[in-house]
Design a protein around this motif. Structure first.
Motif, short mmCIF file in Angstrom:
data_model
loop_
_atom_site.label_atom_id
_atom_site.label_comp_id
_atom_site.label_asym_id
_atom_site.label_seq_id
_atom_site.Cartn_x
_atom_site.Cartn_y
_atom_site.Cartn_z
N GLU A 39 28.84 55.07 117.45
CA GLU A 39 29.13 56.45 117.86
C GLU A 39 30.60 56.65 118.19
O GLU A 39 31.10 57.78 118.14
N HIS A 40 31.31 55.56 118.56
CA HIS A 40 32.72 55.65 118.95
C HIS A 40 33.54 54.62 118.16
O HIS A 40 34.05 53.64 118.73
N PRO A 41 33.67 54.81 116.85
CA PRO A 41 34.37 53.81 116.03
C PRO A 41 35.86 53.70 116.32
O PRO A 41 36.51 52.73 115.92
N ASP A 42 36.43 54.68 117.01
CA ASP A 42 37.87 54.68 117.28
C ASP A 42 38.23 53.86 118.52
O ASP A 42 39.41 53.65 118.81
N VAL A 43 37.25 53.38 119.28
CA VAL A 43 37.53 52.60 120.49
C VAL A 43 37.93 51.19 120.06
O VAL A 43 37.13 50.48 119.42
N PRO A 44 39.15 50.74 120.40
CA PRO A 44 39.61 49.41 119.96
C PRO A 44 38.89 48.28 120.69
O PRO A 44 38.34 48.45 121.78
N ARG A 45 38.94 47.11 120.08
CA ARG A 45 38.28 45.93 120.63
C ARG A 45 38.83 45.58 122.01
O ARG A 45 38.09 45.11 122.88
N GLU A 46 40.11 45.83 122.22
CA GLU A 46 40.73 45.50 123.51
C GLU A 46 40.05 46.23 124.66
O GLU A 46 39.95 45.69 125.77
N VAL A 47 39.59 47.44 124.43
CA VAL A 47 38.90 48.19 125.49
C VAL A 47 37.61 47.47 125.87
O VAL A 47 37.27 47.37 127.05
N TYR A 48 36.91 46.96 124.87
CA TYR A 48 35.68 46.22 125.15
C TYR A 48 36.00 44.93 125.91
O TYR A 48 35.25 44.53 126.81
N ARG A 49 37.13 44.29 125.54
CA ARG A 49 37.51 43.06 126.22
C ARG A 49 37.83 43.35 127.69
O ARG A 49 37.42 42.60 128.58
N ARG A 50 38.58 44.43 127.95
CA ARG A 50 38.91 44.78 129.34
C ARG A 50 37.66 45.15 130.14
O ARG A 50 37.63 45.03 131.37
N SER A 51 36.65 45.59 129.44
CA SER A 51 35.44 46.08 130.12
C SER A 51 34.30 45.07 130.06
O SER A 51 33.13 45.44 130.21
N LEU A 52 34.64 43.79 129.86
CA LEU A 52 33.61 42.77 129.71
C LEU A 52 32.66 42.70 130.92
O LEU A 52 31.44 42.54 130.73
N PRO A 53 33.13 42.83 132.17
CA PRO A 53 32.18 42.80 133.31
C PRO A 53 31.13 43.90 133.21
O PRO A 53 29.95 43.66 133.50
N GLN A 54 31.57 45.10 132.82
CA GLN A 54 30.62 46.20 132.69
C GLN A 54 29.63 45.94 131.56
O GLN A 54 28.43 46.25 131.68
N LEU A 55 30.13 45.36 130.47
CA LEU A 55 29.25 45.07 129.35
C LEU A 55 28.22 44.01 129.72
O LEU A 55 27.05 44.10 129.34
N ARG A 56 28.66 42.99 130.49
CA ARG A 56 27.72 41.95 130.92
C ARG A 56 26.65 42.56 131.83
O ARG A 56 25.47 42.20 131.74
#
Length: 313
Positions: free
Chosen positions: A40-57
């Motif tokens: 749904e959000h293809p423009d979000v770079p991988r780095e954002v996911y990396r910075r947000s790893l605690p939330q993803l976990r």
């Protein structure tokens, strides 16, 4: 050598940490909810996911609880009864807590309980629904009128209430209770009271000063259901200051009332004319009937006594 180790060891640790972070990131990125978010959000770079790893976990952890839900009361999530949902905020991914289906179902049930209030009504009557009522031919006009009354709240408040009368056990109270359950679907509150017991309760409330509070509940309910009116022991005080006062308020505020009775309207008028001082008070009885007759659609219900049918083997 010592100097080289001091330089190389921290680099190795950082590299190992980075590799570990990437492995964790790859694992959470493969999780179905995260994959759906990325689509749904293809423009979000991988780095954002990396910075947000605690939330993803946390997302993965709590969603796994939901997949193996132990029940609402034992919910182990950070916010009980809520499931996390990914959202983008300030260059980071964050979690928004959404109520789960079980919590919404419980809240809906609590809302239902709050919308349907009753005094002295048996639980088997309160649990009646239109589906549970046997639609024998003699009941069909009354059932249709009851359903139509409830449906009118989808557009505007009905101008008239309903007066159901008939012999003992023909289903008058059950149809009225089914109306209370149906009104919940239109977010309409109702109050159903068994009149004889309520009148006795009112008399007992003289000592504790709770009369006005009890009367206000009857006056202000969006739909008031007076069950078995005419079966109460009537006195001029209960007729004029209790029943009459409630009906006068509801008439003035255009609040519909539903009644069930073993008496037709003429018989009810005779009942209200009774005077404990001897004789009759016909004028006062007519006055209270003027708060009933013009504001009620009348339905006579006939049929077998369901109570006797239940007692048969």
């Amino acid at each position: 050598m010592d100097r080289i180790d001091k330089v190389v060891s921290p680099l190795k640790e950082k590299l190992a940490q980075r590799v570990d972070t990437e492995e964790q990131l790859n694992r959470v990125l493969s999780y179905s909810a995260v994959r759906a978010f990325r689509e749904e959000h293809p423009d979000v770079p991988r780095e954002v996911y990396r910075r947000s790893l605690p939330q993803l976990r946390q997302l993965v952890h709590e969603q796994s609880h939901c997949d193996r839900c132990p029940g609402l009361d034992r919910c182990p999530n950070l916010v009980k009864g809520h499931a996390p949902e990914l959202t983008l905020y300030g260059g980071y991914l964050d979690l928004r807590m959404q109520p789960c289906g079980k919590l919404m179902a419980r809240e809906q049930e609590e809302k239902r309980k709050q919308l349907i209030k009753s005094h002295h009504i048996p639980s088997d009557v309160l649990n009646a629904s239109f589906r549970s009522i046997d639609p024998i031919t003699s009941r069909i006009p009354a059932i249709r009128a009851a359903i139509r009354f409830c449906q009118e709240f989808g557009e505007k408040r009905p101008e008239k209430g309903i007066y159901f009368h008939g012999a003992f056990g023909v289903g008058k109270s059950r149809i009225a209770a089914a109306m209370a359950r149906e009104l919940v679907n239109h977010d309409v509150d109702s109050l159903m009271v068994y009149v004889p017991d309520f009148i006795r309760e009112i008399k007992e409330s003289i000592r504790d000063g709770m009369i006005q509070e009890k009367l206000d509940a009857l006056k202000q309910a969006t739909v008031l259901i007076l069950d078995d009116i005419g079966a109460e022991t009537i006195t001029p005080w209960t007729r004029d200051e209790i029943i009459g006062a409630v009906l006068q308020y509801r008439m003035a505020e255009k609040l519909p009332t539903v009644m069930t009775s073993n008496l037709d309207l003429d018989e009810l008028e005779t009942h209200f004319a009774y005077s404990d001082k001897g004789g009759t008070e016909g004028i006062k009885a007519k006055r209270i009937m003027e708060r009933i007759r013009p504001y009620m659609d009348v339905y006579c219900i006939e049929g077998p006594n369901w109570r006797e049918a239940r007692r048969q083997p």
